[in-house]
Design a protein around this motif. Structure first.
Motif, short mmCIF file in Angstrom:
data_model
loop_
_atom_site.label_atom_id
_atom_site.label_comp_id
_atom_site.label_asym_id
_atom_site.label_seq_id
_atom_site.Cartn_x
_atom_site.Cartn_y
_atom_site.Cartn_z
N MET A 109 -28.57 -24.10 22.07
CA MET A 109 -29.22 -24.43 20.80
C MET A 109 -28.21 -25.02 19.83
N GLN A 110 -28.68 -25.96 19.07
CA GLN A 110 -27.85 -26.66 18.09
C GLN A 110 -28.00 -26.11 16.68
N ILE A 111 -28.77 -25.06 16.53
CA ILE A 111 -29.12 -24.61 15.19
C ILE A 111 -27.90 -24.26 14.34
N ALA A 112 -26.91 -23.61 14.91
CA ALA A 112 -25.72 -23.22 14.13
C ALA A 112 -25.00 -24.46 13.61
N LYS A 113 -24.78 -25.41 14.48
CA LYS A 113 -24.09 -26.64 14.09
C LYS A 113 -24.91 -27.44 13.07
N ASN A 114 -26.21 -27.54 13.31
CA ASN A 114 -27.07 -28.30 12.41
C ASN A 114 -27.16 -27.65 11.03
N LEU A 115 -27.27 -26.35 11.00
CA LEU A 115 -27.36 -25.65 9.72
C LEU A 115 -26.09 -25.87 8.91
N LYS A 116 -24.97 -25.73 9.55
CA LYS A 116 -23.69 -25.93 8.85
C LYS A 116 -23.57 -27.38 8.36
N TYR A 117 -23.90 -28.33 9.22
CA TYR A 117 -23.84 -29.75 8.85
C TYR A 117 -24.74 -30.05 7.65
N LEU A 118 -25.98 -29.62 7.71
CA LEU A 118 -26.92 -29.91 6.63
C LEU A 118 -26.55 -29.20 5.33
N ARG A 119 -26.11 -27.97 5.43
CA ARG A 119 -25.72 -27.23 4.22
C ARG A 119 -24.52 -27.88 3.55
N LYS A 120 -23.53 -28.26 4.33
CA LYS A 120 -22.34 -28.90 3.76
C LYS A 120 -22.66 -30.30 3.24
N ARG A 121 -23.54 -31.01 3.95
CA ARG A 121 -23.92 -32.36 3.51
C ARG A 121 -24.57 -32.31 2.12
N GLU A 122 -25.32 -31.25 1.88
CA GLU A 122 -25.99 -31.07 0.60
C GLU A 122 -25.11 -30.33 -0.41
N ASN A 123 -23.90 -29.98 0.02
CA ASN A 123 -22.94 -29.29 -0.85
C ASN A 123 -23.53 -27.98 -1.40
N LEU A 124 -24.11 -27.20 -0.49
CA LEU A 124 -24.73 -25.93 -0.87
C LEU A 124 -23.92 -24.76 -0.36
N SER A 125 -23.77 -23.75 -1.17
CA SER A 125 -23.17 -22.49 -0.73
C SER A 125 -24.23 -21.70 0.02
N TYR A 126 -23.80 -20.64 0.69
CA TYR A 126 -24.77 -19.77 1.35
C TYR A 126 -25.77 -19.24 0.32
N ARG A 127 -25.24 -18.83 -0.81
CA ARG A 127 -26.09 -18.23 -1.84
C ARG A 127 -27.11 -19.22 -2.40
N SER A 128 -26.65 -20.45 -2.72
CA SER A 128 -27.59 -21.42 -3.29
C SER A 128 -28.65 -21.83 -2.28
#
Length: 83
Positions: free
Chosen positions: A1-20
């Motif tokens: 599954m690619q979910i871990a990689k995709n989640l990290k990529y999308l979160r960082k692309r949007e410049n979001l912290s875990y909390r936000s």
């Protein structure tokens, strides 16, 4: 599954912290962190759905494709829409 990689990529692309991301997607920050780190191998469909919808991708794209490599068009996030 690619979910871990995709989640990290999308979160960082949007410049979001875990909390936000957690606040905007209604998924707990620890769950987001555990998915990204690969310590939560089988996240509940409820969380997967919320995150996929937030980032504007299908569940299938989110869990199976390498979104960064495949350059899958992302329709935008709620984060972008609320700016």
């Amino acid at each position: 599954m690619q979910i871990a990689k995709n989640l990290k990529y999308l979160r960082k692309r949007e410049n979001l912290s875990y909390r936000s991301l957690a606040l905007e997607s209604q998924v707990k920050p620890m769950t987001i962190q555990r998915i990204e780190n690969g310590t939560l191998d089988n996240p509940r469909i409820k969380e997967v759905t919320k995150l996929a919808q937030f980032f504007g991708v299908t569940i299938d794209e989110f869990i199976k494709m390498d979104l960064e490599k495949e350059n899958v068009p992302v329709t935008g996030t709620n984060h972008e829409r609320n700016k």
